[in-house]
Design a protein around this motif. Structure first.
Motif, PDB file in Angstrom:
ATOM      1  N   GLY A   1      -5.911 130.091  75.723  1.00 47.38           N
ATOM      2  CA  GLY A   1      -7.075 130.876  75.320  1.00 47.38           C
ATOM      3  C   GLY A   1      -7.393 130.730  73.846  1.00 47.38           C
ATOM      4  O   GLY A   1      -8.561 130.569  73.457  1.00 47.38           O
ATOM      5  N   LEU A   2      -6.371 130.791  73.018  1.00 49.44           N
ATOM      6  CA  LEU A   2      -6.571 130.665  71.580  1.00 49.44           C
ATOM      7  C   LEU A   2      -7.078 129.278  71.210  1.00 49.44           C
ATOM      8  O   LEU A   2      -8.031 129.138  70.432  1.00 49.44           O
ATOM      9  N   ILE A   3      -6.490 128.255  71.773  1.00 47.75           N
ATOM     10  CA  ILE A   3      -6.911 126.878  71.474  1.00 47.75           C
ATOM     11  C   ILE A   3      -8.344 126.655  71.934  1.00 47.75           C
ATOM     12  O   ILE A   3      -9.153 126.068  71.209  1.00 47.75           O
ATOM     13  N   ALA A   4      -8.689 127.120  73.124  1.00 43.66           N
ATOM     14  CA  ALA A   4     -10.062 126.959  73.622  1.00 43.66           C
ATOM     15  C   ALA A   4     -11.054 127.649  72.697  1.00 43.66           C
ATOM     16  O   ALA A   4     -12.095 127.077  72.340  1.00 43.66           O
ATOM     17  N   SER A   5     -10.738 128.866  72.299  1.00 46.22           N
ATOM     18  CA  SER A   5     -11.633 129.634  71.438  1.00 46.22           C
ATOM     19  C   SER A   5     -11.801 128.967  70.068  1.00 46.22           C
ATOM     20  O   SER A   5     -12.921 128.825  69.568  1.00 46.22           O
ATOM     21  N   LEU A   6     -10.693 128.552  69.476  1.00 47.64           N
ATOM     22  CA  LEU A   6     -10.756 127.903  68.159  1.00 47.64           C
ATOM     23  C   LEU A   6     -11.488 126.571  68.221  1.00 47.64           C
ATOM     24  O   LEU A   6     -12.290 126.252  67.334  1.00 47.64           O
ATOM     25  N   ALA A   7     -11.220 125.793  69.253  1.00 50.86           N
ATOM     26  CA  ALA A   7     -11.858 124.475  69.378  1.00 50.86           C
ATOM     27  C   ALA A   7     -13.362 124.615  69.561  1.00 50.86           C
ATOM     28  O   ALA A   7     -14.142 123.783  69.080  1.00 50.86           O
ATOM     29  N   GLU A   8     -13.779 125.685  70.234  1.00 48.16           N
ATOM     30  CA  GLU A   8     -15.193 125.903  70.524  1.00 48.16           C
ATOM     31  C   GLU A   8     -15.947 126.527  69.349  1.00 48.16           C
ATOM     32  O   GLU A   8     -17.119 126.224  69.129  1.00 48.16           O
ATOM     33  N   SER A   9     -15.285 127.400  68.599  1.00 50.93           N
ATOM     34  CA  SER A   9     -16.027 128.212  67.630  1.00 50.93           C
ATOM     35  C   SER A   9     -15.634 128.016  66.165  1.00 50.93           C
ATOM     36  O   SER A   9     -16.120 128.749  65.310  1.00 50.93           O
TER      37      SER A   9
ATOM     38  N   GLN B   1      -4.432 118.894  74.999  1.00 51.84           N
ATOM     39  CA  GLN B   1      -4.444 117.668  74.197  1.00 51.84           C
ATOM     40  C   GLN B   1      -5.801 117.283  73.599  1.00 51.84           C
ATOM     41  O   GLN B   1      -5.876 117.000  72.405  1.00 51.84           O
ATOM     42  N   PRO B   2      -6.890 117.274  74.368  1.00 52.67           N
ATOM     43  CA  PRO B   2      -8.157 116.831  73.764  1.00 52.67           C
ATOM     44  C   PRO B   2      -8.746 117.808  72.742  1.00 52.67           C
ATOM     45  O   PRO B   2      -9.648 117.449  71.990  1.00 52.67           O
ATOM     46  N   ARG B   3      -8.226 119.015  72.695  1.00 55.32           N
ATOM     47  CA  ARG B   3      -8.744 120.030  71.780  1.00 55.32           C
ATOM     48  C   ARG B   3      -7.968 120.065  70.462  1.00 55.32           C
ATOM     49  O   ARG B   3      -8.261 120.881  69.603  1.00 55.32           O
ATOM     50  N   CYS B   4      -6.990 119.191  70.323  1.00 59.29           N
ATOM     51  CA  CYS B   4      -6.070 119.272  69.182  1.00 59.29           C
ATOM     52  C   CYS B   4      -6.042 117.990  68.359  1.00 59.29           C
ATOM     53  O   CYS B   4      -6.235 116.892  68.886  1.00 59.29           O
ATOM     54  N   LEU B   5      -5.750 118.170  67.104  1.00 57.40           N
ATOM     55  CA  LEU B   5      -5.527 117.055  66.196  1.00 57.40           C
ATOM     56  C   LEU B   5      -4.255 116.313  66.598  1.00 57.40           C
ATOM     57  O   LEU B   5      -4.189 115.087  66.592  1.00 57.40           O
TER      58      LEU B   5
END
Length: 87
Positions: A17-25, A43-47
């Motif tokens: 949830g945190l990764i999705a929110s940060l990656a989106e906003s 994986q695709p949402r992270c450096l």
């Protein structure tokens, strides 16, 4: 440059949830860390994604976790000792 965040417990419900929110906003750069290899969702949402045990600073390879993670600005610990959704 945007901040680089290390998120431990990346594969868990809160981590997702945190990764999705940060990656989106946000423009934050995310480093995901979990005991097991990060999922296809993470994986695709992270450096960068790292599989490691934070309870053991020196891994079996002899590398310290900090060497595998790299530079970061903030640690966000959402790993759990008890899982609400056992897999």
């Amino acid at each position: 440059m945007p901040p680089t965040l290390l998120i431990t417990g990346a594969n868990g419900e809160m981590g997702h949830g945190l990764i999705a929110s940060l990656a989106e906003s946000s423009s934050a750069r995310i480093i995901a860390l979990d005991l097991h290899a990060p999922t296809a969702f993470v994986q695709p949402r992270c450096l960068r994604a790292v599989a490691a045990d934070i309870s053991n600073d020196v891994q079996a390879t002899g590398d310290k976790i900090e060497n595998r993670v790299g530079d970061k600005d903030v640690d966000v610990n959402v790993n759990a000792d008890v899982h609400t959704n056992p897999q």
